[in-house]
Design a protein around this motif. Structure first.
Motif, mmCIF file in Angstrom:
data_model
loop_
_atom_site.group_PDB
_atom_site.id
_atom_site.type_symbol
_atom_site.label_atom_id
_atom_site.label_comp_id
_atom_site.label_asym_id
_atom_site.label_seq_id
_atom_site.Cartn_x
_atom_site.Cartn_y
_atom_site.Cartn_z
ATOM 1 N N LEU A 1 0.822 -1.201 0.000
ATOM 2 C CA LEU A 1 0.000 0.000 0.000
ATOM 3 C C LEU A 1 0.863 1.261 0.000
ATOM 4 C CD1 LEU A 1 -2.776 1.310 0.161
ATOM 5 C CD2 LEU A 1 -2.665 1.104 2.652
ATOM 6 N N GLY A 2 1.912 1.254 0.797
ATOM 7 C CA GLY A 2 2.798 2.416 0.842
ATOM 8 C C GLY A 2 3.437 2.695 -0.503
ATOM 9 N N ALA A 3 3.930 1.632 -1.163
ATOM 10 C CA ALA A 3 4.562 1.809 -2.474
ATOM 11 C C ALA A 3 3.543 2.251 -3.519
ATOM 12 C CB ALA A 3 5.225 0.499 -2.905
ATOM 13 N N SER A 4 2.335 1.699 -3.443
ATOM 14 C CA SER A 4 1.294 2.052 -4.406
ATOM 15 C C SER A 4 0.875 3.512 -4.260
ATOM 16 C CB SER A 4 0.090 1.133 -4.209
ATOM 17 O OG SER A 4 -0.888 1.347 -5.190
ATOM 18 N N LEU A 5 0.708 3.954 -3.021
ATOM 19 C CA LEU A 5 0.341 5.347 -2.781
ATOM 20 C C LEU A 5 1.469 6.284 -3.206
ATOM 21 C CD1 LEU A 5 -1.419 5.067 0.704
ATOM 22 C CD2 LEU A 5 -2.500 5.426 -1.530
ATOM 23 N N ALA A 6 2.714 5.884 -2.959
ATOM 24 C CA ALA A 6 3.861 6.691 -3.390
ATOM 25 C C ALA A 6 3.876 6.820 -4.909
ATOM 26 C CB ALA A 6 5.163 6.057 -2.892
ATOM 27 N N THR A 7 3.523 5.736 -5.599
ATOM 28 C CA THR A 7 3.449 5.772 -7.062
ATOM 29 C C THR A 7 2.376 6.743 -7.527
ATOM 30 O OG1 THR A 7 4.198 3.481 -7.258
ATOM 31 C CG2 THR A 7 3.011 4.403 -9.133
ATOM 32 N N ALA A 8 1.194 6.646 -6.920
ATOM 33 C CA ALA A 8 0.085 7.521 -7.302
ATOM 34 C C ALA A 8 0.445 8.987 -7.093
ATOM 35 C CB ALA A 8 -1.166 7.160 -6.500
ATOM 36 N N LEU A 9 1.024 9.300 -5.948
ATOM 37 C CA LEU A 9 1.396 10.677 -5.652
ATOM 38 C C LEU A 9 2.519 11.157 -6.566
ATOM 39 C CD1 LEU A 9 1.257 10.527 -1.742
ATOM 40 C CD2 LEU A 9 -0.378 11.647 -3.271
ATOM 41 N N GLY A 10 3.467 10.267 -6.852
ATOM 42 C CA GLY A 10 4.559 10.623 -7.757
ATOM 43 C C GLY A 10 4.069 10.929 -9.159
ATOM 44 N N VAL A 11 3.166 10.083 -9.660
ATOM 45 C CA VAL A 11 2.590 10.313 -10.995
ATOM 46 C C VAL A 11 1.809 11.617 -11.025
ATOM 47 C CG1 VAL A 11 0.878 9.466 -12.655
ATOM 48 C CG2 VAL A 11 2.518 7.879 -11.631
ATOM 49 N N ALA A 12 1.027 11.865 -9.973
ATOM 50 C CA ALA A 12 0.235 13.091 -9.905
ATOM 51 C C ALA A 12 1.131 14.319 -9.892
ATOM 52 C CB ALA A 12 -0.652 13.069 -8.667
ATOM 53 N N ALA A 13 2.212 14.257 -9.125
ATOM 54 C CA ALA A 13 3.121 15.401 -9.021
ATOM 55 C C ALA A 13 3.827 15.668 -10.348
ATOM 56 C CB ALA A 13 4.143 15.153 -7.918
ATOM 57 N N LEU A 14 4.331 14.629 -10.985
ATOM 58 C CA LEU A 14 5.062 14.805 -12.242
ATOM 59 C C LEU A 14 4.155 15.275 -13.371
ATOM 60 C CD1 LEU A 14 7.432 11.678 -12.212
ATOM 61 C CD2 LEU A 14 8.075 14.057 -11.838
ATOM 62 N N SER A 15 2.962 14.684 -13.458
ATOM 63 C CA SER A 15 2.060 15.018 -14.565
ATOM 64 C C SER A 15 1.331 16.340 -14.342
ATOM 65 C CB SER A 15 1.040 13.896 -14.786
ATOM 66 O OG SER A 15 0.264 13.688 -13.627
ATOM 67 N N SER A 16 1.468 16.927 -13.141
ATOM 68 C CA SER A 16 0.853 18.232 -12.914
ATOM 69 C C SER A 16 1.578 19.334 -13.681
ATOM 70 C CB SER A 16 0.847 18.562 -11.416
ATOM 71 O OG SER A 16 2.168 18.708 -10.929
ATOM 72 N N GLN A 17 2.828 19.036 -14.072
ATOM 73 C CA GLN A 17 3.586 19.974 -14.903
ATOM 74 C C GLN A 17 3.151 19.814 -16.359
ATOM 75 O OE1 GLN A 17 5.722 22.140 -13.446
ATOM 76 N NE2 GLN A 17 5.086 21.219 -11.499
ATOM 77 N N LYS A 18 2.812 20.892 -16.999
ATOM 78 C CA LYS A 18 2.268 20.825 -18.356
ATOM 79 C C LYS A 18 3.262 20.248 -19.358
ATOM 80 C CE LYS A 18 -1.051 24.598 -17.773
ATOM 81 N NZ LYS A 18 -1.525 25.925 -18.264
ATOM 82 N N ARG A 19 4.533 20.285 -19.021
ATOM 83 C CA ARG A 19 5.541 19.783 -19.964
ATOM 84 C C ARG A 19 5.603 18.262 -19.992
ATOM 85 N NH1 ARG A 19 10.844 23.713 -19.021
ATOM 86 N NH2 ARG A 19 9.837 25.679 -19.641
ATOM 87 N N MET A 20 5.004 17.607 -19.024
ATOM 88 C CA MET A 20 5.086 16.141 -18.955
ATOM 89 C C MET A 20 3.698 15.519 -19.011
ATOM 90 S SD MET A 20 7.035 13.626 -16.237
ATOM 91 C CE MET A 20 8.623 14.173 -16.856
ATOM 92 N N ARG A 21 3.478 14.639 -19.986
ATOM 93 C CA ARG A 21 2.217 13.935 -20.104
ATOM 94 C C ARG A 21 2.119 12.859 -19.035
ATOM 95 N NH1 ARG A 21 1.364 12.182 -26.276
ATOM 96 N NH2 ARG A 21 0.072 10.723 -25.091
ATOM 97 N N GLU A 22 0.875 12.466 -18.732
ATOM 98 C CA GLU A 22 0.670 11.494 -17.666
ATOM 99 C C GLU A 22 1.286 10.139 -18.001
ATOM 100 O OE1 GLU A 22 -2.868 11.149 -14.772
ATOM 101 O OE2 GLU A 22 -3.387 9.932 -16.498
ATOM 102 N N ASP A 23 1.177 9.694 -19.241
ATOM 103 C CA ASP A 23 1.745 8.387 -19.580
ATOM 104 C C ASP A 23 3.268 8.399 -19.447
ATOM 105 O OD1 ASP A 23 2.074 10.086 -21.726
ATOM 106 O OD2 ASP A 23 1.696 8.570 -23.261
ATOM 107 N N THR A 24 3.894 9.549 -19.725
ATOM 108 C CA THR A 24 5.336 9.670 -19.542
ATOM 109 C C THR A 24 5.690 9.598 -18.061
ATOM 110 O OG1 THR A 24 5.484 11.079 -21.497
ATOM 111 C CG2 THR A 24 7.356 11.099 -19.989
ATOM 112 N N ALA A 25 4.912 10.303 -17.236
ATOM 113 C CA ALA A 25 5.141 10.279 -15.788
ATOM 114 C C ALA A 25 5.001 8.864 -15.243
ATOM 115 C CB ALA A 25 4.160 11.215 -15.094
ATOM 116 N N ILE A 26 3.984 8.131 -15.706
ATOM 117 C CA ILE A 26 3.783 6.754 -15.258
ATOM 118 C C ILE A 26 4.976 5.891 -15.641
ATOM 119 C CG2 ILE A 26 2.381 4.672 -15.584
ATOM 120 C CD1 ILE A 26 -0.050 6.508 -15.909
ATOM 121 N N GLY A 27 5.477 6.071 -16.873
ATOM 122 C CA GLY A 27 6.619 5.296 -17.330
ATOM 123 C C GLY A 27 7.865 5.543 -16.499
#
Length: 272
Positions: A69-95
């Motif tokens: 659960l901790g790792a999964s939540l860290a992933t979700a928050l990390g993806v959200a933080a990275l993809s909040s920047q307009k220069r990075m698409r969500e699929d790129t952040a997930i990758g």
């Protein structure tokens, strides 16, 4: 009737069935929003990025569920933080997050005495579900149901028309983060049922099947839940009677349902 009822005369299979039904319900409900938002890649990422959490929990000797659960939540928050920047698409952040977390997981797993210690998480071990595991999965189900009851309208609107949602004062980015967190909970609840490698199927396939037949979000959620529950029940039966992997059977039944519906839709398009 014996074919249907005999397996569930055993206590361990009764627990397995409850776990399958709860995990399937979690994934079907949350998976509806994941599919509508075209975030299918996320499910696979969450399934793989729990590995460092599981490995860390194993090495430190505490419950693997909380590590996952901790790792999964860290992933979700990390993806959200990275993809909040307009220069990075969500699929790129997930990758990016997927690659880093998966590599960290392999590194931590290499510190254990044997990779076999992690087979239950990687491939699933629903027949080994304990009462404590059921309590945790049931708690996750309650949390998901409460959140969906409170924010269903906001989640639905931001999934279908984010621009209109923003105009009337609903922040789409916050709802997207909420979907990421819900997906984390759903994936972790399903890991012991089908394993980390197959959680994407339980999260995506029932919802994808339902979108082929239903027009409303509520309809998709209901049908996806039926497909997930049916797949879990039939998958366990096949696993018991033919001595097959339970996780693989559950996923293949769900995939079979999707293919049948897809063929039906191909022959008879929606609206006819």
């Amino acid at each position: 009737m014996d074919f249907l009822t005999e397996p569930f005369s055993y206590a361990f299979l009764q627990k397995a069935l409850i776990a399958v039904l709860l995990a399937g319900l979690n994934c079907a409900l949350v998976g509806t929003y994941v599919v509508l938002r075209r975030m299918a890649f996320l499910g696979g990422a969450l399934g793989h990025t729990i590995l460092p959490g599981v490995a860390f929990a194993f090495l430190k000797g505490f419950n693997l569920f909380f590590g996952a659960l901790g790792a999964s939540l860290a992933t979700a928050l990390g993806v959200a933080a990275l993809s909040s920047q307009k220069r990075m698409r969500e699929d790129t952040a997930i990758g990016v997050v997927l690659a880093g977390m998966f590599a960290l997981g392999i590194l931590l797993m290499s510190m254990a005495s044997s990779y076999r210690d992690f087979e239950a998480i990687v491939f699933g071990s629903v027949l080994g579900v304990t009462g404590a595991d059921l309590a945790i999965v049931a708690s996750v189900t309650v949390i998901i149901l409460v959140i969906l009851c409170l924010w269903h309208k906001e989640l639905e609107l931001t999934s279908l028309d984010p621009e209109y949602a923003r105009v009337i004062g609903i922040e789409p980015n916050r709802m997207r983060l909420l979907v990421l967190l819900l997906a984390s909970l759903a994936v972790v609840s399903a890991v012991q049922v089908v394993g980390a490698l197959l959680t994407i199927a339980l999260l995506i396939t029932p919802a994808a099947c339902a979108t082929l037949l239903m027009r409303s979000v509520s309809g998709i959620m209901i049908l996806a839940s039926v497909v997930a529950v049916l797949s879990g029940f039939v998958g366990l039966l096949l696993s018991y009677h033919f001595d097959l992997s339970s996780g693989a059977c559950i996923v293949l039944v769900a995939t079979g349902c999707f293919l049948l519906v897809w063929v039906y839709r191909f022959i008879r398009p929606l609206g006819h």
